[in-house]
Write an enzyme that holds these catalytic residues in place. Structure first.
Site, mmCIF file in Angstrom:
data_model
loop_
_atom_site.group_PDB
_atom_site.id
_atom_site.type_symbol
_atom_site.label_atom_id
_atom_site.label_comp_id
_atom_site.label_asym_id
_atom_site.label_seq_id
_atom_site.Cartn_x
_atom_site.Cartn_y
_atom_site.Cartn_z
ATOM 1 N N LYS A 150 0.870 -1.185 0.000
ATOM 2 C CA LYS A 150 0.000 0.000 0.000
ATOM 3 C C LYS A 150 0.893 1.218 0.000
ATOM 4 C CE LYS A 150 -4.409 -1.398 1.705
ATOM 5 N NZ LYS A 150 -4.536 -2.002 3.034
ATOM 6 N N HIS A 158 0.379 7.238 2.337
ATOM 7 C CA HIS A 158 -0.330 8.486 2.065
ATOM 8 C C HIS A 158 -0.396 9.356 3.314
ATOM 9 C CE1 HIS A 158 -3.963 7.112 4.044
ATOM 10 N NE2 HIS A 158 -3.812 5.963 3.413
ATOM 11 N N HIS A 169 -0.849 8.491 7.012
ATOM 12 C CA HIS A 169 0.197 7.874 7.849
ATOM 13 C C HIS A 169 1.129 8.886 8.491
ATOM 14 C CE1 HIS A 169 -0.624 4.475 4.967
ATOM 15 N NE2 HIS A 169 -0.885 3.964 6.148
HETATM 16 N N1 ARG Z 1 -0.914 -1.673 10.066
HETATM 17 C C1 ARG Z 1 -1.979 -1.187 10.871
HETATM 18 C C2 ARG Z 1 -2.843 -0.200 10.089
HETATM 19 O O1 ARG Z 1 -2.376 0.390 9.146
HETATM 20 C C3 ARG Z 1 -1.504 -0.481 12.113
HETATM 21 C C4 ARG Z 1 -0.774 -1.368 13.073
HETATM 22 C C5 ARG Z 1 -0.637 -0.763 14.415
HETATM 23 N N2 ARG Z 1 0.104 -1.561 15.340
HETATM 24 C C6 ARG Z 1 -0.343 -2.633 15.959
HETATM 25 N N3 ARG Z 1 0.457 -3.289 16.749
HETATM 26 N N4 ARG Z 1 -1.572 -3.072 15.778
HETATM 27 O O2 ARG Z 1 -3.995 -0.020 10.425
#
Ligand code: ARG
Length: 571
Positions: free
Chosen positions: A131, A134, A137
């Site tokens: 992905k 953007h 983030h």
């Molecule tokens: N990759 C996830 C997202 O973009 C966020 C992860 C956050 N960290 C975690 N340990 N859950 O929504």
């Protein structure tokens, strides 16, 4: 050198004289001291109604009594007004104390060792594979990065973790699409966008040919089973994503200590699920395994699907145990948007139910959404702003401004990068993190008002003063000239900076440092416009004003550093 502490000490002594039976500590008094809205009301004020109960007297009487006996190092005088005891500090002294204390330890004013021997894990940025990065983030990345610096600054050992989103059936589909229509060169060249294109195509074609879905699932199964070809493609997708992301991280100056993401926990979930079962926390629900959280007002947390597949929360449970066992953290922060509030509430509750004392140190540092020029971002409507494009554009715009304002500046490109990126970072960290943000160019890049360029410009102004100050550097400063109201404002902001750093850490709220640093810049500019810093007829006074300028430069630089911004010396 903390003026509040010193003042509290004097007040405690005065209370001791007037009310020997009272046993308030210095610390309790410091907690009561307020900052009056107007300097004419003093540098600190003690609202005596807070003491009325304990001392069994009316607030004006208490204030009156205390004002008469109050004296002490650094205190000029006290006035009783209404129920308030207003305290005025000795100004010449104050300037000397604060400025010299700041300059004694350049770059360290506001630092502490409260975190010594303690570890904090920070989970931030945590991007998803295949992905594009953007502007949604930006906040997780910059809040996390800033908090890491703030905790470091307070003596903590910090562990920055990019918990990659690198697990899920979509990766099977992507491999399937790649095998059918993709090529190595295209993906190498097009990066994440090429993968996104493949994924979009997969969904289009699958509408006409539903058998594709099965193929996609089969590829995912192959990843799960550790099939060599599937893993090779998948790992390469990861590499390409991280390579693209790294460009953004480099522009922002962000680093991580670990990239252990969701897939890292593939072989670490079984023991956790087993423990949940042993502790009687798993119940079956329509073939799936869930933890019932109804008693806590939450929907059940799905741990295993009926086909045995694990979920996002299963991975986060395993990650929590792993982090605790590996880093022995005292705190573990998750910098993630508020959409995941429930997820983290469930996660923390399950750990608590499992009896993990250490889960008390876990915290969800949530934040609001970013929109762009007044409009909510939406991938579906094709309204996306990629972070790399935004940052590049910011640098271009900053360069155009610099070309216009200071065409002779050396290394314009480098300064434009610092200013452009700084403007974006500042904008992102300016308001309380839980507020939504609407990104607007004309606000972010303005050189006036509460903006990154404004604060950076003030820092550059201080540097410019100091470059011209050489002939005064060896003169003993006479601080008795630094007693005016404008200087007083600057001094109080310098003196309170450490308290703000501490509060920012306790609340995981970088914006507090952002705002304090901005106020300091504003106060210094006011001082600068109303006072001549260098005056050949008054070398000792000039030396004092120059040292004040140096202290401001140092603290602005630290403030900017802590929120993740650079401080160019010329602009
Ligand atoms: N990759 C996830 C997202 O973009 C966020 C992860 C956050 N960290 C975690 N340990 N859950 O929504």
């Amino acid at each position: 050198m903390d003026m509040k502490e010193l003042t509290a000490k004097s007040v405690a002594e005065a209370i001791g004289i007037c009310y020997p039976e009272c046993s308030l500590t210095k610390e309790e008094i410091a907690g009561m001291l307020e900052t009056p809205p107007d300097q004419k009301l003093g540098d600190f004020a003690l609202p005596c109604f807070k003491l009325a109960r304990t001392l069994r007297q009316g607030p004006p009487v208490i204030a009156g009594k205390l004002s008469q006996v109050l004296s002490g190092e650094g205190i000029d005088h006290a006035e009783a007004v209404g129920g308030y005891l207003n305290l005025f500090l000795k100004r010449g002294n104050l300037a000397k104390e604060i400025v010299e204390a700041v300059l004694a330890n350049p770059g360290r004013w506001g630092s502490s060792s409260v975190g010594e021997g303690k570890t904090v894990c920070l989970d931030y940025s945590s991007i998803n594979i295949a992905k594009r990065f953007h502007i949604g983030h930006l906040s997780t990345t910059m809040i996390g990065h800033s908090l890491k610096r703030i905790y470091d600054f307070n003596g903590y050992t910090t562990v920055g973790i990019n918990h990659l989103g690198d697990w899920g059936t979509q990766f099977g589909k992507m491999i399937c699409a790649y095998k059918k229509w993709g090529s190595r060169e295209e993906v190498e060249k097009g990066g994440v966008q090429a993968m996104v294109d493949l994924y979009v195509r997969f969904h289009k074609e699958a509408e006409a040919d539903p058998a594709l879905e099965d193929e996609g699932r089969a590829w995912f199964k192959r990843i799960e089973d550790g099939d060599e070809e599937a893993l090779a493609i998948f790992n390469w997708f990861k590499e390409v994503t991280l390579r693209d992301a790294q460009r953004v991280y480099d522009i922002l100056g962000v680093q991580f200590d670990s990239y252990a993401g969701e897939s890292f926990y593939n072989d670490k979930m079984a023991p956790v699920v087993e423990e949940l079962r042993e502790k009687g926390l798993l119940v079956e629900s329509q073939g799936a395994q869930v933890v019932d959280l109804e008693a806590y007002g939450m929907p059940p947390a799905l741990i295993l699907r009926s086909d045995g597949a694990t979920l996002y929360i299963t991975r986060d449970l395993a990650a929590a145990f792993y982090r605790h066992a590996t880093y022995h953290f005292d705190k573990c922060l998750y910098v993630v948007a508020y959409q995941q509030n429930l997820h983290f509430q469930q996660l923390f509750k399950i750990l608590e139910l499992m009896g993990c004392e250490w889960s008390k140190g876990m915290e969800h540092v949530s934040f609001g959404m970013v929109s762009y020029e007044g409009r909510a971002l939406s991938t579906r409507e094709g309204y996306v702003v990629y972070l790399e494009d935004l940052l590049n554009k910011a640098c271009e715009k900053a360069l155009a401004i610099i070309e216009e304002k200071s065409p002779d500046l050396p290394n314009k490109e480098e300064v434009a990068r610092q200013v452009g990126v700084g403007a974006v970072v500042y904008f992102d960290l300016h308001n309380d993190r839980t507020k939504d943000i609407d990104f607007r160019w004309e606000r972010a890049l303005n050189f006036d008002g509460e903006t990154g360029p404004y604060v950076q410009y003030t820092h550059a102004r201080c540097c410019s003063v100091l470059r011209k100050a050489e002939s005064f550097l060896n003169i003993e400063p006479d601080y008795s000239v630094v007693t005016d109201d404008e200087a007083q404002d600057v001094l109080m902001l310098l003196s309170r900076f450490p308290e703000t750093v501490r509060k920012a850490m306790d609340n995981n709220e970088p914006s507090m440092i952002n705002r304090h640093t901005t106020q300091l810049a504003q106060a210094y500019n006011k001082y600068y416009f109303e006072h001549r810093i260098m005056d050949a007829n008054d070398p000792a006074g000039s030396a004092a004003r120059i040292r004040l300028t140096d202290a401001v430069r140092d603290v602005i630089r630290t403030g900017l550093y802590l929120i993740g911004m650079e401080a160019p010396e010329r602009m």
